[in-house]
Design a protein around this motif. Structure first.
Motif, PDB file in Angstrom:
ATOM      1  N   ALA A 195       0.861  -1.184   0.000  1.00 25.43           N
ATOM      2  CA  ALA A 195       0.000   0.000   0.000  1.00 25.43           C
ATOM      3  C   ALA A 195       0.896   1.232   0.000  1.00 25.43           C
ATOM      4  CB  ALA A 195      -0.903   0.007   1.230  1.00 25.43           C
ATOM      5  N   GLN A 196       0.866   1.964  -1.075  1.00 25.86           N
ATOM      6  CA  GLN A 196       1.682   3.169  -1.213  1.00 25.86           C
ATOM      7  C   GLN A 196       3.154   2.872  -0.944  1.00 25.86           C
ATOM      8  OE1 GLN A 196      -0.003   6.526   0.906  1.00 25.86           O
ATOM      9  NE2 GLN A 196      -2.082   5.829   0.487  1.00 25.86           N
ATOM     10  N   GLY A 197       3.624   1.732  -1.444  1.00 18.82           N
ATOM     11  CA  GLY A 197       5.022   1.341  -1.287  1.00 18.82           C
ATOM     12  C   GLY A 197       5.359   0.704   0.045  1.00 18.82           C
ATOM     13  N   VAL A 198       4.375   0.526   0.925  1.00 18.56           N
ATOM     14  CA  VAL A 198       4.592  -0.055   2.246  1.00 18.56           C
ATOM     15  C   VAL A 198       4.139  -1.513   2.242  1.00 18.56           C
ATOM     16  CG1 VAL A 198       3.950   0.082   4.695  1.00 18.56           C
ATOM     17  CG2 VAL A 198       4.242   2.183   3.357  1.00 18.56           C
ATOM     18  N   PRO A 199       5.019  -2.454   2.645  1.00 20.32           N
ATOM     19  CA  PRO A 199       4.604  -3.859   2.730  1.00 20.32           C
ATOM     20  C   PRO A 199       3.674  -4.065   3.927  1.00 20.32           C
ATOM     21  CG  PRO A 199       6.845  -3.622   3.534  1.00 20.32           C
ATOM     22  CD  PRO A 199       6.416  -2.266   3.040  1.00 20.32           C
ATOM     23  N   VAL A 200       2.512  -4.642   3.650  1.00 24.32           N
ATOM     24  CA  VAL A 200       1.482  -4.831   4.669  1.00 24.32           C
ATOM     25  C   VAL A 200       1.029  -6.283   4.649  1.00 24.32           C
ATOM     26  CG1 VAL A 200      -0.863  -4.186   5.368  1.00 24.32           C
ATOM     27  CG2 VAL A 200       0.670  -2.448   4.432  1.00 24.32           C
ATOM     28  N   SER A 201       0.869  -6.849   5.828  1.00 20.89           N
ATOM     29  CA  SER A 201       0.286  -8.175   5.951  1.00 20.89           C
ATOM     30  C   SER A 201      -1.132  -8.014   6.491  1.00 20.89           C
ATOM     31  CB  SER A 201       1.116  -9.037   6.906  1.00 20.89           C
ATOM     32  OG  SER A 201       0.556 -10.322   7.017  1.00 20.89           O
ATOM     33  N   LEU A 202      -2.109  -8.506   5.729  1.00 25.81           N
ATOM     34  CA  LEU A 202      -3.494  -8.507   6.189  1.00 25.81           C
ATOM     35  C   LEU A 202      -3.801  -9.865   6.793  1.00 25.81           C
ATOM     36  CD1 LEU A 202      -5.731  -6.860   3.427  1.00 25.81           C
ATOM     37  CD2 LEU A 202      -4.947  -5.875   5.576  1.00 25.81           C
ATOM     38  N   VAL A 203      -4.490  -9.839   7.931  1.00 23.37           N
ATOM     39  CA  VAL A 203      -4.858 -11.079   8.604  1.00 23.37           C
ATOM     40  C   VAL A 203      -6.318 -10.998   9.015  1.00 23.37           C
ATOM     41  CG1 VAL A 203      -4.411 -12.621  10.546  1.00 23.37           C
ATOM     42  CG2 VAL A 203      -2.514 -11.370   9.499  1.00 23.37           C
TER      43      VAL A 203
END
Length: 119
Positions: free
Chosen positions: A25-33
């Motif tokens: 998201a906008q270059g940010v690595p995000v983990s959705l759980v």
């Protein structure tokens, strides 16, 4: 709730209960759980070793780093087990009409790594 400032990541039905999934998201690595019927967004890099948390296991509202076993609370980003000593950022999530949105501009913490880790 307005999704202004939020980034669309996926449809809720693409998430599986207890299975982390990596997004950017906008270059940010995000983990959705998705766990316990709630969606959490946590920075996808472990604060100890900078490896992907989305490759870890989820249990009791925590995700475990697959490399060294540190667990992080999905609600706060706080480490629950060593060797990690620093929390990882968590991000606000909204689900509207089945669409999952995350605001990476409003993290609880700034991404930081423990002493010797490399990004």
């Amino acid at each position: 709730m307005s999704t202004s400032g939020y980034t669309y990541l996926c449809r809720i039905e693409t998430l599986q209960e207890g299975v982390p999934r990596r997004f950017e998201a906008q270059g940010v690595p995000v983990s959705l759980v998705l766990t316990g019927g709630e969606v959490f967004a946590i920075h996808d890099l472990c604060s100890h070793a900078a490896v992907s948390l989305s490759e870890g296991e989820v249990e009791d509202c925590a995700v475990e780093c697959w490399l060294h076993g540190s667990r992080f609370d999905l609600r706060s980003g706080e480490p629950l087990d060593p060797p990690a000593t620093r929390p990882v950022p968590v991000y606000p999530v909204t689900v509207e009409d089945g669409s999952v949105h995350v605001d990476v501009r409003d993290s609880v913490l700034s991404p930081q790594l423990d002493g010797g880790a490399q990004q």
